[in-house]
Each structure stands twice: as structure tokens, then as C-alpha cells.
Design an enzyme around this catalytic site. Structure first.
Site, PDB file in Angstrom:
ATOM      1  N   SER A 275       0.856  -1.197   0.000  1.00 58.75           N
ATOM      2  CA  SER A 275       0.000   0.000   0.000  1.00 58.75           C
ATOM      3  C   SER A 275       0.884   1.236   0.000  1.00 58.75           C
ATOM      4  CB  SER A 275      -0.872  -0.003   1.262  1.00 58.75           C
ATOM      5  OG  SER A 275      -1.591   1.198   1.386  1.00 58.75           O
TER       6      SER A 275
ATOM      7  N   LYS B 110       1.335  -3.094   6.530  1.00 57.93           N
ATOM      8  CA  LYS B 110       1.725  -2.775   5.152  1.00 57.93           C
ATOM      9  C   LYS B 110       3.207  -2.391   5.070  1.00 57.93           C
ATOM     10  CE  LYS B 110      -2.143  -3.841   3.267  1.00 57.93           C
ATOM     11  NZ  LYS B 110      -2.269  -4.896   2.267  1.00 57.93           N
TER      12      LYS B 110
ATOM     13  N   TYR C  19      -3.058  -1.379  10.494  1.00 57.45           N
ATOM     14  CA  TYR C  19      -2.970  -1.556   9.037  1.00 57.45           C
ATOM     15  C   TYR C  19      -1.611  -1.057   8.528  1.00 57.45           C
ATOM     16  CZ  TYR C  19      -4.427  -1.193   4.105  1.00 57.45           C
ATOM     17  OH  TYR C  19      -4.534  -1.327   2.742  1.00 57.45           O
TER      18      TYR C  19
HETATM   19  N1  LIG Z   1      -8.752  -0.269  -1.811  1.00 62.15           N
HETATM   20  C1  LIG Z   1      -7.673   0.447  -1.566  1.00 62.15           C
HETATM   21  O1  LIG Z   1      -7.706   1.688  -1.639  1.00 62.15           O
HETATM   22  C2  LIG Z   1      -6.380  -0.226  -1.203  1.00 62.15           C
HETATM   23  C3  LIG Z   1      -5.232   0.562  -1.141  1.00 62.15           C
HETATM   24  C4  LIG Z   1      -4.026  -0.044  -0.814  1.00 62.15           C
HETATM   25  C5  LIG Z   1      -3.954  -1.398  -0.559  1.00 62.15           C
HETATM   26  N2  LIG Z   1      -5.098  -2.137  -0.617  1.00 62.15           N
HETATM   27  C6  LIG Z   1      -4.968  -3.567  -0.344  1.00 62.15           C
HETATM   28  O2  LIG Z   1      -5.516  -4.298  -1.418  1.00 62.15           O
HETATM   29  C7  LIG Z   1      -5.896  -5.595  -0.955  1.00 62.15           C
HETATM   30  C8  LIG Z   1      -7.296  -5.883  -1.452  1.00 62.15           C
HETATM   31  O3  LIG Z   1      -8.201  -4.972  -0.843  1.00 62.15           O
HETATM   32  P1  LIG Z   1      -9.525  -4.423  -1.573  1.00 62.15           P
HETATM   33  O4  LIG Z   1      -9.476  -2.942  -1.517  1.00 62.15           O
HETATM   34  O5  LIG Z   1      -9.713  -5.109  -2.857  1.00 62.15           O
HETATM   35  O6  LIG Z   1     -10.617  -4.852  -0.490  1.00 62.15           O
HETATM   36  P2  LIG Z   1     -11.773  -5.971  -0.522  1.00 62.15           P
HETATM   37  O7  LIG Z   1     -12.340  -5.980   0.843  1.00 62.15           O
HETATM   38  O8  LIG Z   1     -12.668  -5.730  -1.669  1.00 62.15           O
HETATM   39  O9  LIG Z   1     -10.964  -7.300  -0.781  1.00 62.15           O
HETATM   40  C9  LIG Z   1     -10.194  -7.926   0.216  1.00 62.15           C
HETATM   41  C10 LIG Z   1     -10.442  -9.400   0.115  1.00 62.15           C
HETATM   42  O10 LIG Z   1      -9.621 -10.087   1.081  1.00 62.15           O
HETATM   43  C11 LIG Z   1     -10.421 -11.069   1.670  1.00 62.15           C
HETATM   44  N3  LIG Z   1      -9.936 -11.481   2.973  1.00 62.15           N
HETATM   45  C12 LIG Z   1      -9.964 -10.764   4.129  1.00 62.15           C
HETATM   46  N4  LIG Z   1      -9.505 -11.497   5.134  1.00 62.15           N
HETATM   47  C13 LIG Z   1      -9.181 -12.707   4.609  1.00 62.15           C
HETATM   48  C14 LIG Z   1      -8.673 -13.899   5.163  1.00 62.15           C
HETATM   49  N5  LIG Z   1      -8.401 -13.991   6.484  1.00 62.15           N
HETATM   50  N6  LIG Z   1      -8.454 -14.955   4.354  1.00 62.15           N
HETATM   51  C15 LIG Z   1      -8.746 -14.876   3.033  1.00 62.15           C
HETATM   52  N7  LIG Z   1      -9.238 -13.778   2.452  1.00 62.15           N
HETATM   53  C16 LIG Z   1      -9.457 -12.704   3.246  1.00 62.15           C
HETATM   54  C17 LIG Z   1     -11.793 -10.424   1.778  1.00 62.15           C
HETATM   55  O11 LIG Z   1     -12.832 -11.353   2.040  1.00 62.15           O
HETATM   56  C18 LIG Z   1     -11.904  -9.745   0.428  1.00 62.15           C
HETATM   57  O12 LIG Z   1     -12.450 -10.584  -0.571  1.00 62.15           O
HETATM   58  C19 LIG Z   1      -5.766  -5.556   0.568  1.00 62.15           C
HETATM   59  O13 LIG Z   1      -4.553  -6.161   0.945  1.00 62.15           O
HETATM   60  C20 LIG Z   1      -5.726  -4.073   0.858  1.00 62.15           C
HETATM   61  O14 LIG Z   1      -5.059  -3.786   2.061  1.00 62.15           O
HETATM   62  C21 LIG Z   1      -6.299  -1.584  -0.937  1.00 62.15           C
END
Ligand SMILES: NC(=O)c1ccc[n+]([C@@H]2O[C@H](COP(=O)([O-])OP(=O)(O)OC[C@H]3O[C@@H](n4cnc5c(N)ncnc54)[C@H](O)[C@@H]3O)[C@@H](O)[C@H]2O)c1
Length: 262
Positions: free
Chosen positions: A134, A151, A147
Site C-alpha cells: 500500500s 503494510k 494496518y
Molecule cells: N482499496 C484500496 O484503496 C487499497 C489501497 C491499498 C492497498 N489495498 C490492499 O488491497 C488488498 C485488497 O483490498 P480491496 O481494496 O480489494 O478490499 P476488498 O475488501 O474488496 O478485498 C479484500 C479481500 O480479502 C479477503 N480477505 C480478508 N480477510 C481474509 C482472510 N483472512 N483470508 C482470506 N481472504 C481474506 C476479503 O474477504 C476480500 O475478498 C488488501 O490487501 C488491501 O489492504 C487496498
């Protein structure tokens, strides 16, 4: 943009939603046999069925479920370490439970996923791992202490794994997304005044879409990135590059969730 993953097996953790789902779709579009890992409540099999991916119920905080899923798929050629969770609370108000769960999923989950998969990948002397870190790997955004710690920690895993797995032909890289439109950030995107101010600091003037992160991850996983390992690719519309906001009301207007010059 198309990538060639024909003949490859790919695993995407947290693949039933958001960025992971976009990654799974990109890998499948490139011809990979894709396995989506996600929690039971996210119905990974249904999420993948729409585009020919298989879904397995996995909680990455449970090593036994990781091992069982790898027994089903066999060694992956491509591994997207993407599952993540977030809790918003200040330093003072973060509970031990929030802290422990966030570390268990985001950091220990990544460690166990990579350790287990690498054990199967090493004998093949090839493979690519992409970790979803991130922009919060680099900054200290308020109310995200657990978080942010995970990260930042993922970059330690990234570099150590790249170092140790390079001799086996396994590349390890990370994508570092900025604010991307997923359910994780739904609350931000629902408040136009909030994103208007937030996006003042983003040179491209907008948030990102899951596919824009998936394209970067697919590139890093593909043979086009054959000499890249240990890299953290920022996918943030320039946010980390800009110390101060570039968009102001004199020269720009905020329309349809994005800034544009008048
Ligand atoms: N959306 C953003 O702005 C953003 C920015 C930086 C990083 N991220 C990172 O991107 C990744 C995906 O996030 P997203 O935004 O698509 O969110 P999201 O909630 O849509 O997807 C996250 C997925 O991870 C799954 N998950 C959570 N805990 C789990 C577990 N214990 N075992 C298996 N699966 C699990 C959830 O069920 C979900 O399907 C994450 O690591 C998040 O930290 C997101």
C-alpha cells in the site's frame, strides 16, 4: 492490455472482491488456470465461476487452510498475496483484538502463504509472487496504526523473500496502491466532499480502479518483468510523489469524482 499466462497456474488470495477479483480476471484473461482463495462468506467458488476460475474457502490466518488449498491446486506459477483487512481506530483506541486480527491476516497471512507456496515452487526453479502492499507502507495515515504496521512489514517480507527466492528463479514484487475504489474504501468514495479534498493531493486528480492495480500486478507476474524482483511499484496516481496538493479551485473543478483543469 493483454498478458500471456497460458499454461500457468495462478493463486489469488482475497480474490473474491475488489483488487483481488480484478487480478484473478486479468490472469484468467491471459490464459492462466486461476484459483481464488477467500473466506466462506465471500463465496469464492461463485466469484470465480463467472470467468472460469476455481474458488476455495481459505482463511489466510489459518495455516492449515493454506496448506489444504495448495494441496488442491499444486504449486502455483503465479501467486498474488492480496488478502487484507482494515480497522479504523486511533493509536489510543485500537483494541488488542483489532491489532491481533489485522496482523494475523495482513502480515502473518502473507508470511504463511508465501512460505507454504515457496516450498512447492522452489523445486520448479521458476515463479512469480506479487504482494499487495500500500502507499500506507510508506506513510502514517491517522487511525490506521495496525494496518500501516502490516503494510510496512510487508516490504520486509518482500525484500527478504526476493533475496532468498531469487536463486530459485522465483521473483517477488509488490504493488502499492493508493486510494482504489473497492468496498474497503466505500465510505471514502461515498462522501464527495471527502474525496474532493483527498484528490487535491493526487496529480492525476482521481482515485484508482481495481483493474489499474491488477494490470500493474499482472505485469510484475508476467515474463515481461523477467529481470524485476524486490521492487515495490506504487500505483497511486502520483500521490506519494506530490508533497503538496496540486489541484485548487482557481484553476480546476471537481466533476464526476475527479479534478480537471478549467
Ligand atoms: N482499496 C484500496 O484503496 C487499497 C489501497 C491499498 C492497498 N489495498 C490492499 O488491497 C488488498 C485488497 O483490498 P480491496 O481494496 O480489494 O478490499 P476488498 O475488501 O474488496 O478485498 C479484500 C479481500 O480479502 C479477503 N480477505 C480478508 N480477510 C481474509 C482472510 N483472512 N483470508 C482470506 N481472504 C481474506 C476479503 O474477504 C476480500 O475478498 C488488501 O490487501 C488491501 O489492504 C487496498
Amino acid at each position: 492490455m493483454g498478458f500471456d499466462f497460458r499454461g500457468k497456474t495462478a493463486v489469488v488470495t482475497g480474490g473474491a472482491n475488489g483488487i483481488g477479483l480484478a487480478m484473478a480476471r486479468a490472469l484468467a484473461a491471459g490464459g492462466a488456470a486461476v484459483w481464488i482463495w477467500d473466506l466462506a462468506r465471500e463465496r469464492p467458488a461463485e466469484a470465480g465461476a463467472a470467468f472460469g476460475a476455481r474458488g476455495v474457502v481459505v482463511d489466510v490466518a489459518e495455516r492449515a487452510s493454506i496448506d489444504a488449498a495448495l494441496a488442491a491446486s499444486g504449486a502455483p506459477d503465479v501467486l498474488m498475496v492480496n488478502a487484507g483487512t482494515v480497522t479504523f481506530a486511533s493509536l489510543s483506541e485500537t483494541t488488542a483484538e483489532d491489532w491481533n486480527r489485522t496482523l494475523a491476516v495482513n502480515l502473518s497471512g502473507a508470511f504463511h502463504t508465501i512460505q507454504a507456496a515457496a516450498g512447492l515452487m522452489k523445486p520448479r526453479r521458476a515463479g512469480a509472487i506479487v504482494i499487495t502492499a500500500s502507499t500506507n507502507s510508506f506513510d502514517g495515515e491517522s487511525d490506521l496504526i495496525a494496518y500501516n504496521a502490516t503494510k510496512a512489514g510487508l516490504l520486509g517480507i518482500l525484500r527478504t523473500a526476493a533475496n532468498e527466492l531469487g536463486p530459485y528463479g522465483i521473483r517477488v514484487n509488490a504493488v502499492c496502491p493508493g486510494l482504489i475504489r473497492t468496498r474497503l474504501t466505500r465510505a471514502h468514495f461515498a462522501q464527495s466532499a471527502v474525496i474532493k479534498d483527498y484528490f487535491r493531493h493526487i496529480p492525476l486528480g482521481r482515485g484508482g480502479e481495481p483493474e489499474e492495480v491488477a494490470n500493474a500486478a499482472a505485469f510484475l507476474a508476467s515474463d515481461l518483468a523477467s529481470f524485476i524482483t524486490g521492487a515495490a511499484l506504487v500505483v497511486d496516481g502520483g500521490q506519494l510523489a506530490a508533497k503538496f496538493g496540486v489541484w485548487n479551485d482557481e484553476r480546476a473543478e471537481f466533476v464526476a469524482d475527479r479534478w480537471r483543469l478549467k
